[in-house]
Design an enzyme around this catalytic site. Structure first.
Site, PDB file in Angstrom:
ATOM      1  N   SER A 193     -19.106   5.485 139.568  1.00 40.08           N
ATOM      2  CA  SER A 193     -19.507   4.274 140.304  1.00 40.08           C
ATOM      3  C   SER A 193     -20.147   4.568 141.655  1.00 40.08           C
ATOM      4  CB  SER A 193     -18.312   3.329 140.494  1.00 40.08           C
ATOM      5  OG  SER A 193     -17.410   3.847 141.448  1.00 40.08           O
ATOM      6  N   LYS A 214     -15.111   3.072 147.170  1.00 38.57           N
ATOM      7  CA  LYS A 214     -16.247   2.163 147.299  1.00 38.57           C
ATOM      8  C   LYS A 214     -16.729   2.135 148.747  1.00 38.57           C
ATOM      9  CE  LYS A 214     -16.060   0.561 143.034  1.00 38.57           C
ATOM     10  NZ  LYS A 214     -15.559   1.754 142.379  1.00 38.57           N
TER      11      LYS A 214
END
Length: 155
Positions: free
Chosen positions: A70, A107
């Site tokens: 990701s 993230k």
């Protein structure tokens, strides 16, 4: 440096550090050119310890191994080893290890403030195949630590 596993998860594996053992490595002070080659003057080298170079506070620093893709668009790949510091204050734009609803994830933080208070936190992936995660008051959420270094294995 000795490591001990403290968490194995689907997104990240987290390890504690013992940096009491010194391991000086050869270091080329002048750098290594990535452009045209230059003459090496008999390969002079100093010695440095990566523990001293990369770890600001051993008590608040952890290693984590990336599981997944990701964050690949900013060069953080599956299997990379990251250095995470839990003592750093999180800021908008930081790459952070976050704990949300029972799972750790890595993230980019998007922190939206209004009148000096946090209005919204969005966890942004760096891969268009993934959706942002919007943190709500219903989530069990903490910013666990901030990424300080990412170590990519090329071979």
């Amino acid at each position: 440096m000795k490591i001990q596993t403290i968490h194995k998860g689907k997104n990240l594996d987290i390890f504690s550090l013992d940096i009491s053992i010194k391991q000086p490595l050869s270091y080329f002070e002048g750098g290594i050119k990535a452009g045209f080659p230059s003459p090496a003057s008999d390969f002079p080298a100093e010695r440095i310890d990566l523990n001293e170079e990369l770890i600001r506070d051993p008590e608040t620093t952890f290693l984590a191994r990336v599981n997944g893709d990701s964050m690949k668009d900013i060069g953080i790949f599956d299997g990379d080893l990251m250095i995470i510091d839990k003592a750093l204050e999180p800021h908008n734009g930081n790459i952070a290890v976050c704990y949300i609803d029972g799972e750790f994830t890595l993230k980019r933080l998007k922190v939206i403030q209004e009148k000096g208070k946090v209005k919204e936190i969005i966890l942004l992936p760096e891969n268009k195949d993934y959706n942002p995660i919007y943190v709500t008051p219903d989530n069990d959420f903490i910013i666990w630590g901030i990424l300080t270094y990412n170590i990519i294995k090329f071979i």
